[in-house]
Scaffold this motif. Structure first.
Motif, PDB file in Angstrom:
ATOM      1  N   ARG A 255      53.409  65.713  29.413  1.00 54.72           N
ATOM      2  CA  ARG A 255      54.298  66.607  30.137  1.00 54.72           C
ATOM      3  C   ARG A 255      54.447  67.929  29.394  1.00 54.72           C
ATOM      4  NH1 ARG A 255      59.865  64.105  31.173  1.00 54.72           N
ATOM      5  NH2 ARG A 255      60.670  65.349  29.442  1.00 54.72           N
ATOM      6  N   PHE A 256      54.269  69.019  30.119  1.00 57.02           N
ATOM      7  CA  PHE A 256      54.432  70.353  29.554  1.00 57.02           C
ATOM      8  C   PHE A 256      55.888  70.768  29.714  1.00 57.02           C
ATOM      9  CE2 PHE A 256      49.988  70.036  29.826  1.00 57.02           C
ATOM     10  CZ  PHE A 256      49.400  71.050  29.088  1.00 57.02           C
ATOM     11  N   GLU A 257      56.667  70.629  28.634  1.00 59.23           N
ATOM     12  CA  GLU A 257      58.053  71.054  28.688  1.00 59.23           C
ATOM     13  C   GLU A 257      58.173  72.569  28.539  1.00 59.23           C
ATOM     14  OE1 GLU A 257      60.282  68.717  25.833  1.00 59.23           O
ATOM     15  OE2 GLU A 257      60.773  67.366  27.480  1.00 59.23           O
ATOM     16  N   GLN A 258      57.248  73.154  27.819  1.00 61.94           N
ATOM     17  CA  GLN A 258      57.210  74.601  27.678  1.00 61.94           C
ATOM     18  C   GLN A 258      55.778  75.017  27.408  1.00 61.94           C
ATOM     19  OE1 GLN A 258      59.924  76.268  24.824  1.00 61.94           O
ATOM     20  NE2 GLN A 258      58.924  78.263  24.771  1.00 61.94           N
ATOM     21  N   ALA A 259      55.319  76.051  28.088  1.00 64.43           N
ATOM     22  CA  ALA A 259      53.979  76.576  27.874  1.00 64.43           C
ATOM     23  C   ALA A 259      53.996  78.058  28.224  1.00 64.43           C
ATOM     24  CB  ALA A 259      52.956  75.834  28.723  1.00 64.43           C
ATOM     25  N   ARG A 260      53.742  78.874  27.249  1.00 70.29           N
ATOM     26  CA  ARG A 260      53.702  80.321  27.466  1.00 70.29           C
ATOM     27  C   ARG A 260      52.557  80.912  26.667  1.00 70.29           C
ATOM     28  NH1 ARG A 260      55.200  85.332  25.512  1.00 70.29           N
ATOM     29  NH2 ARG A 260      56.138  86.778  27.023  1.00 70.29           N
ATOM     30  N   ILE A 261      51.743  81.738  27.320  1.00 70.77           N
ATOM     31  CA  ILE A 261      50.620  82.407  26.683  1.00 70.77           C
ATOM     32  C   ILE A 261      50.692  83.887  27.030  1.00 70.77           C
ATOM     33  CG2 ILE A 261      48.106  82.583  26.541  1.00 70.77           C
ATOM     34  CD1 ILE A 261      47.919  79.662  27.253  1.00 70.77           C
ATOM     35  N   GLN A 262      50.500  84.730  26.024  1.00 73.19           N
ATOM     36  CA  GLN A 262      50.479  86.171  26.250  1.00 73.19           C
ATOM     37  C   GLN A 262      49.261  86.759  25.574  1.00 73.19           C
ATOM     38  OE1 GLN A 262      54.055  88.310  25.272  1.00 73.19           O
ATOM     39  NE2 GLN A 262      53.196  90.297  25.831  1.00 73.19           N
ATOM     40  N   GLN A 263      48.552  87.572  26.341  1.00 71.80           N
ATOM     41  CA  GLN A 263      47.371  88.269  25.833  1.00 71.80           C
ATOM     42  C   GLN A 263      47.396  89.685  26.394  1.00 71.80           C
ATOM     43  OE1 GLN A 263      43.249  87.366  27.241  1.00 71.80           O
ATOM     44  NE2 GLN A 263      42.937  86.707  25.119  1.00 71.80           N
ATOM     45  N   GLY A 264      47.751  90.648  25.553  1.00 71.59           N
ATOM     46  CA  GLY A 264      47.919  92.010  26.048  1.00 71.59           C
ATOM     47  C   GLY A 264      49.067  92.057  27.044  1.00 71.59           C
ATOM     48  N   ASP A 265      48.796  92.601  28.226  1.00 71.96           N
ATOM     49  CA  ASP A 265      49.808  92.674  29.274  1.00 71.96           C
ATOM     50  C   ASP A 265      49.835  91.434  30.154  1.00 71.96           C
ATOM     51  OD1 ASP A 265      50.625  95.191  28.453  1.00 71.96           O
ATOM     52  OD2 ASP A 265      49.174  96.233  29.738  1.00 71.96           O
ATOM     53  N   MET A 266      48.931  90.500  29.926  1.00 76.29           N
ATOM     54  CA  MET A 266      48.918  89.269  30.710  1.00 76.29           C
ATOM     55  C   MET A 266      49.857  88.245  30.094  1.00 76.29           C
ATOM     56  SD  MET A 266      47.919  85.918  31.153  1.00 76.29           S
ATOM     57  CE  MET A 266      46.774  85.595  29.831  1.00 76.29           C
ATOM     58  N   VAL A 267      50.774  87.721  30.897  1.00 76.58           N
ATOM     59  CA  VAL A 267      51.702  86.680  30.477  1.00 76.58           C
ATOM     60  C   VAL A 267      51.624  85.545  31.487  1.00 76.58           C
ATOM     61  CG1 VAL A 267      54.090  86.070  29.963  1.00 76.58           C
ATOM     62  CG2 VAL A 267      53.246  88.360  29.397  1.00 76.58           C
ATOM     63  N   ALA A 268      51.515  84.318  31.005  1.00 78.10           N
ATOM     64  CA  ALA A 268      51.449  83.155  31.888  1.00 78.10           C
ATOM     65  C   ALA A 268      52.332  82.053  31.332  1.00 78.10           C
ATOM     66  CB  ALA A 268      50.009  82.660  32.039  1.00 78.10           C
ATOM     67  N   VAL A 269      53.054  81.389  32.217  1.00 76.80           N
ATOM     68  CA  VAL A 269      53.856  80.224  31.855  1.00 76.80           C
ATOM     69  C   VAL A 269      53.464  79.078  32.773  1.00 76.80           C
ATOM     70  CG1 VAL A 269      55.780  81.616  31.003  1.00 76.80           C
ATOM     71  CG2 VAL A 269      55.756  80.876  33.386  1.00 76.80           C
ATOM     72  N   ALA A 270      53.692  77.863  32.316  1.00 73.10           N
ATOM     73  CA  ALA A 270      53.294  76.696  33.103  1.00 73.10           C
ATOM     74  C   ALA A 270      54.263  75.558  32.877  1.00 73.10           C
ATOM     75  CB  ALA A 270      51.871  76.265  32.745  1.00 73.10           C
ATOM     76  N   THR A 271      54.438  74.751  33.902  1.00 77.02           N
ATOM     77  CA  THR A 271      55.210  73.511  33.830  1.00 77.02           C
ATOM     78  C   THR A 271      54.457  72.437  34.610  1.00 77.02           C
ATOM     79  OG1 THR A 271      56.511  74.120  35.785  1.00 77.02           O
ATOM     80  CG2 THR A 271      57.434  74.685  33.622  1.00 77.02           C
ATOM     81  N   GLY A 272      54.779  71.199  34.319  1.00 74.80           N
ATOM     82  CA  GLY A 272      54.131  70.108  35.031  1.00 74.80           C
ATOM     83  C   GLY A 272      53.686  69.034  34.070  1.00 74.80           C
ATOM     84  N   SER A 273      52.922  68.095  34.552  1.00 67.50           N
ATOM     85  CA  SER A 273      52.446  66.999  33.714  1.00 67.50           C
ATOM     86  C   SER A 273      51.034  66.615  34.121  1.00 67.50           C
ATOM     87  CB  SER A 273      53.375  65.793  33.815  1.00 67.50           C
ATOM     88  OG  SER A 273      53.413  65.304  35.150  1.00 67.50           O
ATOM     89  N   LEU A 274      50.310  66.060  33.155  1.00 66.08           N
ATOM     90  CA  LEU A 274      48.940  65.626  33.361  1.00 66.08           C
ATOM     91  C   LEU A 274      48.818  64.164  32.952  1.00 66.08           C
ATOM     92  CD1 LEU A 274      47.150  68.707  31.731  1.00 66.08           C
ATOM     93  CD2 LEU A 274      47.624  68.372  34.166  1.00 66.08           C
ATOM     94  N   GLU A 275      47.802  63.520  33.466  1.00 67.41           N
ATOM     95  CA  GLU A 275      47.518  62.145  33.071  1.00 67.41           C
ATOM     96  C   GLU A 275      46.070  62.049  32.640  1.00 67.41           C
ATOM     97  OE1 GLU A 275      48.411  59.880  36.511  1.00 67.41           O
ATOM     98  OE2 GLU A 275      46.719  60.636  37.684  1.00 67.41           O
TER      99      GLU A 275
END
Length: 397
Positions: A255-275
């Motif tokens: 489970r992704f409780e927190q996920a944030r990636i920033q590269q230059g002006d690009m910012v992405a966050v994600a939530t959810g879970s994988l199996e």
């Protein structure tokens, strides 16, 4: 004639009492330190035995204990570790990788010997058994802490300042990865009800770049991921492929409780879970929100994929009902989602690819900036952005 006014002779024992007490205390403290030193040495040996059971065999060219009188220091010179079955590839081939480094210094408090703090002196070199060095890891500072020994560790932390990983192609050194700062934390966390404990993993990367893995990772980026692994059978030492296999068999999830990636002006966050699938691949879906996505489209290779086009049969499968008459409407929506990409589509792509990009999601905002919300799917290890495959992960076991 004796002087009758002389005072009686005072005993010497009050004068000697305080020095005697100090000497006794020093002897007792020395005995306590020696006992504690033997305990830390024993804890380190037990930890080494646990790690060996997990496929990580540590050894010292020379080991010494120091730090008297207020702490304990276990120094390991010419340290080495043989890693076996730590990845799916290693588990299949049973080929160990040997890592060597100059020194490991483990420090413990006299009052809390179950908490070990370590410092590492680099560089660390990696090689397959019987082969020349293939990679070398260096750093400005590196340290770790482990709490809960000699039993099951309750918390583990590993911190690097300015780590640099290089590979070797013959005699040529090739940069593989760089970071300004990297931290990895792991701890046990109580689960609800009668479920077994979960494992929380927190990873922070600052100013990181990775070569020869994916074009998107070649430029510096910052990332913060906090994952929660459920379905753990226990916390006994074992190789990671075996642990991931147990998680899959128990129906556990990542489970992704927190996920944030920033590269230059690009910012992405994600939530959810994988199996995990029975073959060890990651499967599932994450809900992502990204701003500045247009800047990374060339790095993802989407424009190249779109230029190649797809058949009408693929269009019918991925976006049934879309026909040529809908192209202009779809391209307009694409331009609003990712400025400038619609023009590329008008010149190079067909309806199927355009429809797939348009289906990415909805307009939204992220940290006050226009953004796009869309699902990022993992299908048997393939990373899918809409109907487009942008990456492939390896099996975990």
């Amino acid at each position: 004639m004796a002087d009758s006014t002389m005072s009686p002779r005072r005993p010497l024992w009050p004068v000697l009492l305080l020095p005697g007490v100090m000497v006794a205390a020093a002897l007792a403290w020395s005995a306590f330190w020696l006992f504690s030193a033997s305990q830390v040495d024993r804890i380190v040996d037990q930890w080494r035995a646990r790690e060996a059971a997990a496929g990580r065999s540590y050894d010292c060219g020379q080991r010494s204990v120091a730090g008297f009188p207020f702490r304990l220091e276990v120094r390991c010179d010419n340290a080495s570790v043989a890693l076996t079955a730590q990845t799916a590839e290693q588990a299949a081939t049973q080929t160990p990788v040997t890592a060597k480094l100059a020194e490991i210094l483990v420090v413990a408090s006299l009052y809390q010997p179950s908490l070990l703090i370590a410092e590492f002196k680099g560089p660390a070199s990696f090689a397959d058994r019987g082969q020349p060095v293939s990679m070398e890891l260096n750093w400005k500072t590196a340290r770790s802490s482990v709490a809960g020994l000699p039993g099951t560790p309750e918390r583990v932390a590993l911190v690097f300042d300015e780590p640099a990983l290089d590979g070797f192609r013959g005699a040529t050194r090739v940069p593989l990865a760089r970071a300004r700062h990297a931290e990895l934390h792991g701890r046990q966390r109580e689960a609800a009800g009668a479920e077994p404990r979960q494992l929380e993993v927190d990873l922070k990367l600052d100013g990181t770049s990775v070569q020869d893995l994916h074009p998107l990772l070649a430029d510096p980026f910052d990332a913060h991921l906090r994952l929660l692994l459920s379905g753990l059978k226990d916390f006994c030492p074992k190789p990671w492929p075996q642990r991931f296999r147990e998680i899959q068999a128990a129906g556990g999830r990542i489970r992704f409780e927190q996920a944030r990636i920033q590269q230059g002006d690009m910012v992405a966050v994600a939530t959810g879970s994988l199996e995990l699938t029975a073959q060890g691949y990651v499967d599932g879906e994450l809900q992502m929100v990204a701003s500045g996505l247009d800047q990374v489209i060339p790095k993802l290779g989407i424009d190249k994929m779109l230029e190649q086009g797809v058949s009408q049969s693929t269009l019918d499968r991925l976006a049934p009902g879309v026909r040529a008459k809908d192209v202009n409407n779809v391209l307009g929506a694409l331009d609003r989602a990712i400025p400038g990409l619609g023009q590329v589509m008008r010149k190079n792509a067909n309806v199927a690819a355009v429809a797939g990009i348009d289906a990415l999601g909805q307009e939204t905002t992220l940290e006050g900036r226009p953004a796009r919300a869309f699902p990022l799917r993992f299908v048997d290890g393939a990373v899918m952005l809409g109907p487009l495959k942008i990456g492939q992960t390896r099996p975990l076991f």
